[in-house]
Design a protein around this motif. Structure first.
Motif, PDB file in Angstrom:
ATOM      1  N   GLN A 349       0.820  -1.211   0.000  1.00  0.00           N
ATOM      2  CA  GLN A 349       0.000   0.000   0.000  1.00  0.00           C
ATOM      3  C   GLN A 349       0.854   1.261   0.000  1.00  0.00           C
ATOM      4  N   SER A 350       2.111   1.127   0.417  1.00  0.00           N
ATOM      5  CA  SER A 350       2.997   2.285   0.467  1.00  0.00           C
ATOM      6  C   SER A 350       4.340   1.884  -0.116  1.00  0.00           C
ATOM      7  N   SER A 351       4.406   1.827  -1.425  1.00  0.00           N
ATOM      8  CA  SER A 351       5.598   1.308  -2.098  1.00  0.00           C
ATOM      9  C   SER A 351       6.818   2.188  -1.883  1.00  0.00           C
ATOM     10  N   ASN A 352       6.622   3.486  -1.496  1.00  0.00           N
ATOM     11  CA  ASN A 352       7.783   4.338  -1.243  1.00  0.00           C
ATOM     12  C   ASN A 352       8.319   4.179   0.175  1.00  0.00           C
ATOM     13  N   GLY A 353       7.690   3.309   0.977  1.00  0.00           N
ATOM     14  CA  GLY A 353       8.205   3.028   2.315  1.00  0.00           C
ATOM     15  C   GLY A 353       7.900   4.093   3.342  1.00  0.00           C
ATOM     16  N   GLN A 354       7.102   5.095   2.999  1.00  0.00           N
ATOM     17  CA  GLN A 354       6.766   6.169   3.933  1.00  0.00           C
ATOM     18  C   GLN A 354       5.387   5.885   4.519  1.00  0.00           C
ATOM     19  N   TYR A 355       5.370   5.338   5.729  1.00  0.00           N
ATOM     20  CA  TYR A 355       4.131   4.912   6.360  1.00  0.00           C
ATOM     21  C   TYR A 355       3.641   5.967   7.344  1.00  0.00           C
ATOM     22  N   ASN A 356       2.323   5.977   7.581  1.00  0.00           N
ATOM     23  CA  ASN A 356       1.788   6.838   8.628  1.00  0.00           C
ATOM     24  C   ASN A 356       1.830   6.085   9.966  1.00  0.00           C
ATOM     25  N   PHE A 357       1.374   6.753  11.016  1.00  0.00           N
ATOM     26  CA  PHE A 357       1.448   6.169  12.356  1.00  0.00           C
ATOM     27  C   PHE A 357       0.706   4.838  12.421  1.00  0.00           C
ATOM     28  N   GLN A 358      -0.523   4.805  11.903  1.00  0.00           N
ATOM     29  CA  GLN A 358      -1.343   3.607  12.014  1.00  0.00           C
ATOM     30  C   GLN A 358      -0.693   2.412  11.311  1.00  0.00           C
ATOM     31  N   THR A 359      -0.092   2.674  10.153  1.00  0.00           N
ATOM     32  CA  THR A 359       0.531   1.583   9.420  1.00  0.00           C
ATOM     33  C   THR A 359       1.745   1.046  10.168  1.00  0.00           C
ATOM     34  N   HIS A 360       2.570   1.949  10.701  1.00  0.00           N
ATOM     35  CA  HIS A 360       3.732   1.501  11.478  1.00  0.00           C
ATOM     36  C   HIS A 360       3.289   0.643  12.668  1.00  0.00           C
ATOM     37  N   TYR A 361       2.247   1.087  13.375  1.00  0.00           N
ATOM     38  CA  TYR A 361       1.823   0.338  14.556  1.00  0.00           C
ATOM     39  C   TYR A 361       1.242  -1.020  14.171  1.00  0.00           C
ATOM     40  N   THR A 362       0.469  -1.062  13.090  1.00  0.00           N
ATOM     41  CA  THR A 362      -0.089  -2.335  12.648  1.00  0.00           C
ATOM     42  C   THR A 362       1.015  -3.290  12.224  1.00  0.00           C
ATOM     43  N   LEU A 363       2.010  -2.795  11.489  1.00  0.00           N
ATOM     44  CA  LEU A 363       3.138  -3.636  11.103  1.00  0.00           C
ATOM     45  C   LEU A 363       3.882  -4.143  12.330  1.00  0.00           C
ATOM     46  N   ALA A 364       3.999  -3.304  13.355  1.00  0.00           N
ATOM     47  CA  ALA A 364       4.645  -3.740  14.596  1.00  0.00           C
ATOM     48  C   ALA A 364       3.881  -4.908  15.217  1.00  0.00           C
ATOM     49  N   CYS A 365       2.568  -4.799  15.272  1.00  0.00           N
ATOM     50  CA  CYS A 365       1.743  -5.871  15.840  1.00  0.00           C
ATOM     51  C   CYS A 365       1.893  -7.163  15.035  1.00  0.00           C
ATOM     52  N   LEU A 366       1.875  -7.035  13.723  1.00  0.00           N
ATOM     53  CA  LEU A 366       1.959  -8.218  12.872  1.00  0.00           C
ATOM     54  C   LEU A 366       3.312  -8.911  13.030  1.00  0.00           C
TER      55      LEU A 366
END
Length: 487
Positions: A349-366
């Motif tokens: 969803q973010s091919s440039n690697g620049q994630y927002n807060f929610q995406t970073h936190y979800t990736l952390a959980c996963l």
């Protein structure tokens, strides 16, 4: 020319070669970037076979255009001045003043930004030293910046930056250290004189002679992209390059789960700081770093009563939102605990690697659900960089620290939550569990009672931690069970 066919074995051969030369570890999104790059390079070089492209790479050094195009496509050079405020505040308030005091008689300092990208970190260090040393013109100061990306180094050499690189800085800093022309800002010569940029592969067998007697090495947002053995080799180089009382600073989570014999760690509010281990020890603390030949990710089980990384089916709607089909796919993948595929979906969803807060936190959980604690911690810290007062990433970091056996680090994180929110019941409760593990029942019970009192005013269905799906009711029940056992 017909479109060549690129097979999975072809990509694997390229990945292996890149790993050998650069140490890269490939995530799902990086694998896709590599495949796209291979197609593009075959067209650019007018080649029909991947084997021909592989031969070109094998016969070239990483400083030649064919490798540099590959590096640019895979590495993310994005940075900005004073990136990670907590680490730079620690440098400003403690680490650099200590080094300045120690070197006051010889008036010499050597700093190294390893993986400096376009140079923002290097010049940030120069600005700090300029502010901290009143007679800096009488000192011999060298700040090295090295990288494998020669395109980024060219920008660093020029020392000219746009608004994005200075997005967190105030006008006074720009006026003091830059010459501005519209939205372009040029580093002033009085800072440029302290800086040297060099192309350098950290995996080279030896370092150039100038990289000796270094006082401080910053190597941040580098190790998270590398294989374990590459990290070990680089750390061995850093041990040789540093003075015995020198410092190494990495990204927050990049050495989590590694055990090293060559370094010892110090815990500060803003970061972990590493120093060379002068005498290897047989019984090292959890933070001591391991030998090159025995380096591995650790996932130690917790004591029976310890904090746990449970495996709930957390609700993705609480932490991240994507439109339409993507959100539905994410929900389905998480519901079926297909966490690796969910990670790949979020990265796409973010091919440039620049994630927002929610995406970073979800990736952390996963990543945490998969037991991949270093990338989980990395995404937690990236989320906190975007919102430093958010509690969920801190709770997850504390859980990871406990799994790694790092109780002091878990305490520090939980106390940080309480610094911003003195009514965080779950933080008091989690601290209590640590003190129970340390057989400090009196302190633990006091903290649990504080947590219990704070729960009185909360809705029983309120979720206190999205990752563990801890509700007020569950916390009530656990405290009641504990108190019943004690009484």
């Amino acid at each position: 020319m017909h479109l060549p066919v690129v097979t999975l074995p072809d990509i694997q051969k390229i990945r292996d070669l890149v790993g050998d030369h650069l140490g890269f570890s490939f995530s799902a999104i990086e694998h896709q970037r590599l495949e796209k790059t291979v197609y593009r390079e075959l067209e650019h070089l007018n080649l029909d076979l991947v084997a021909e492209y592989l031969t070109v790479l094998q016969m070239s050094t990483i400083w030649e255009p064919v490798w540099q195009r590959l590096i640019v496509s895979l590495a993310n050079p994005e940075s900005y001045f004073f990136r990670d405020q907590s680490q730079f505040e620690l440098l400003r308030s403690k680490i650099l003043p200590e080094l300045i005091q120690r070197r006051a008689s010889e008036k010499t300092l050597k700093l190294w930004s390893a993986g400096c990208a376009a140079g923002e970190e290097v010049y940030s260090l120069a600005i700090l030293l300029k502010e901290l040393i009143s007679d800096i013109d009488t000192w011999q100061i060298t700040i090295f910046g090295t990288d494998i990306n020669t395109e980024a180094l060219a920008i660093a050499e020029k020392g000219e930056y746009g608004e994005f690189s200075l997005r967190l800085q105030d006008l006074a800093l720009c006026e003091q250290h830059f010459t501005s022309d519209g939205d372009r800002h040029q580093i002033k010569p009085e800072l440029r004189q302290f800086v040297e940029f060099h192309p350098l592969n950290l995996l080279d067998s030896t370092l150039p002679e100038c990289f000796q007697d270094i006082d401080l090495i910053l190597c941040r947002h580098v190790f998270i992209h590398l294989e374990t053995q590459a990290i070990a080799k680089i750390l061995a180089h850093f041990k040789q390059a540093l003075r015995p009382d020198g410092y190494l600073i990495t990204g927050h989570s990049e050495l989590y789960g590694l055990t090293l014999t060559d370094f010892r760690a110090h815990i500060y509010a803003g970061s972990l700081i590493y120093q060379p281990q002068l005498e290897p020890q047989s019984n090292l603390a959890m933070f001591s770093l391991p030998s090159f030949t025995n380096l591995q990710w650790q996932s130690s089980p917790l004591p029976e009563r310890g904090l746990k990384l449970s495996d709930p089916i957390f609700d993705p709607n609480q932490v991240v939102q994507y439109p339409n089909q993507s959100q539905s796919q994410l929900n389905t993948l998480i519901r079926h605990r297909r966490y690796a595929q969910a990670i790949a979906l979020l990265e796409q969803q973010s091919s440039n690697g620049q994630y927002n807060f929610q995406t970073h936190y979800t990736l952390a959980c996963l990543h945490a659900h998969l037991g991949q604690y270093p990338p989980a911690a990395h995404h937690c810290y990236q989320a906190l960089e975007l919102n430093h007062m958010s509690e969920p990433p801190c709770y997850l970091l504390a859980q990871i620290a406990m799994i790694q056996g790092e109780k002091d680090e878990a305490k520090r994180i939980l106390l940080q939550i309480l610094f911003f929110n003195t009514e965080a019941a779950l933080a008091y409760y989690d601290l209590a569990q640590i003190y129970y593990l340390e057989n400090d029942g009196e302190h633990a019970q006091s903290l649990e009672q504080k947590a219990f009192a704070l729960l009185q005013d909360l809705d029983l269905d309120q979720v206190l931690d999205p990752f563990r799906q801890y509700t007020v009711q569950q916390l009530y029940d656990e405290i009641n069970v504990r108190q019943a056992l004690i009484s």
